[in-house]
Design a protein around this motif. Structure first.
Motif, PDB file in Angstrom:
ATOM      1  N   LYS A  26       0.815  -1.215   0.000  1.00 53.26           N
ATOM      2  CA  LYS A  26       0.000   0.000   0.000  1.00 53.26           C
ATOM      3  C   LYS A  26       0.847   1.262   0.000  1.00 53.26           C
ATOM      4  N   ASN A  47      -2.892  -1.753  -5.122  1.00 49.18           N
ATOM      5  CA  ASN A  47      -3.254  -1.231  -3.804  1.00 49.18           C
ATOM      6  C   ASN A  47      -2.411  -0.052  -3.334  1.00 49.18           C
ATOM      7  N   ARG A  49      -1.190   3.382  -2.369  1.00 50.06           N
ATOM      8  CA  ARG A  49      -1.871   4.651  -2.135  1.00 50.06           C
ATOM      9  C   ARG A  49      -0.899   5.819  -2.018  1.00 50.06           C
ATOM     10  N   THR A  69      -5.535   3.540  -7.365  1.00 49.85           N
ATOM     11  CA  THR A  69      -5.709   3.857  -5.942  1.00 49.85           C
ATOM     12  C   THR A  69      -4.722   4.908  -5.439  1.00 49.85           C
ATOM     13  N   GLU A  71      -2.912   8.061  -4.230  1.00 46.79           N
ATOM     14  CA  GLU A  71      -3.383   9.362  -3.769  1.00 46.79           C
ATOM     15  C   GLU A  71      -2.269  10.392  -3.646  1.00 46.79           C
ATOM     16  N   SER A  93      -7.330   9.222  -8.968  1.00 42.59           N
ATOM     17  CA  SER A  93      -7.323   9.222  -7.504  1.00 42.59           C
ATOM     18  C   SER A  93      -6.240  10.126  -6.918  1.00 42.59           C
TER      19      SER A  93
END
Length: 190
Positions: A26, A47, A49, A69, A71, A93
């Protein structure tokens, strides 16, 4: 933790040319691949982020596929990746691009900024090469500061809702198209 590539995990690793990311990842921690020999196409797992500071700085990657995903791209993440070229397609995103994230890359294609983007740090795309096609600054970006200094644009550059253009935002830029300034623009620094 199993969902984070650790801090400095492969920093300066000169025998690392390819890395298969586990799907559970992540976050990619600070300087995880900094100055390693990582090369070729970089495909980040679905996944991810956040990518922390310096994560891929000074590697030999040639392209990046971002997950839907993602950010945050923090400071200096892809800086000095001089083999990184082609079109840069950032996911919808993405809301944050940190200071000097893509400085001194060699893009030769389109730069596509997502509409959800809220922030581009100073020198975020400085000395990035030769962007072609049209570029529209997303609605939520109202301030640019040193963002594109030294880059070339071959197309229409629409500043959309920008009200402030800080110093060095377009310093040493070469335009071969149209620059569209918004009516709301209130300040342009040196």
């Amino acid at each position: 933790m199993d969902d984070i590539i650790p801090y400095h995990a492969f920093r300066n690793k000169k025998t690392l040319y390819h890395f298969a990311f586990p799907e559970s990842i992540k976050e990619i921690s600070e300087a995880a691949f900094l100055d390693s020999s990582l090369s070729g196409a970089l495909v980040l797992p679905d996944n991810v982020r956040r990518i922390h500071n310096y994560a891929f700085q000074s590697t030999n990657i040639t392209s990046v596929t971002f997950p839907s995903t993602l950010e945050r791209i923090d400071e200096w993440v892809f800086s000095y990746c001089t083999s990184l070229s082609g079109t840069l397609l950032l996911p919808e995103s993405l809301t944050y691009i940190g200071w000097a994230s893509f400085i001194d890359c060699s893009f030769t294609g389109n730069l596509v900024l997502p509409e959800n983007l809220e922030y581009i740090g100073e020198a975020g795309f400085g000395n990035c090469g030769n962007f072609s096609g049209d570029l529209k600054i997303p609605d939520k970006i109202t301030r640019l500061n040193g963002t594109f200094g030294g880059s070339t644009f071959n197309g229409r550059l629409d500043l959309n809702n920008v009200v402030y253009i800080g110093s060095s935002t377009f310093e040493n830029c070469r335009f071969k198209g149209d620059l569209v300034l918004p009516e709301e623009l209130t300040s342009i620094d040196n």
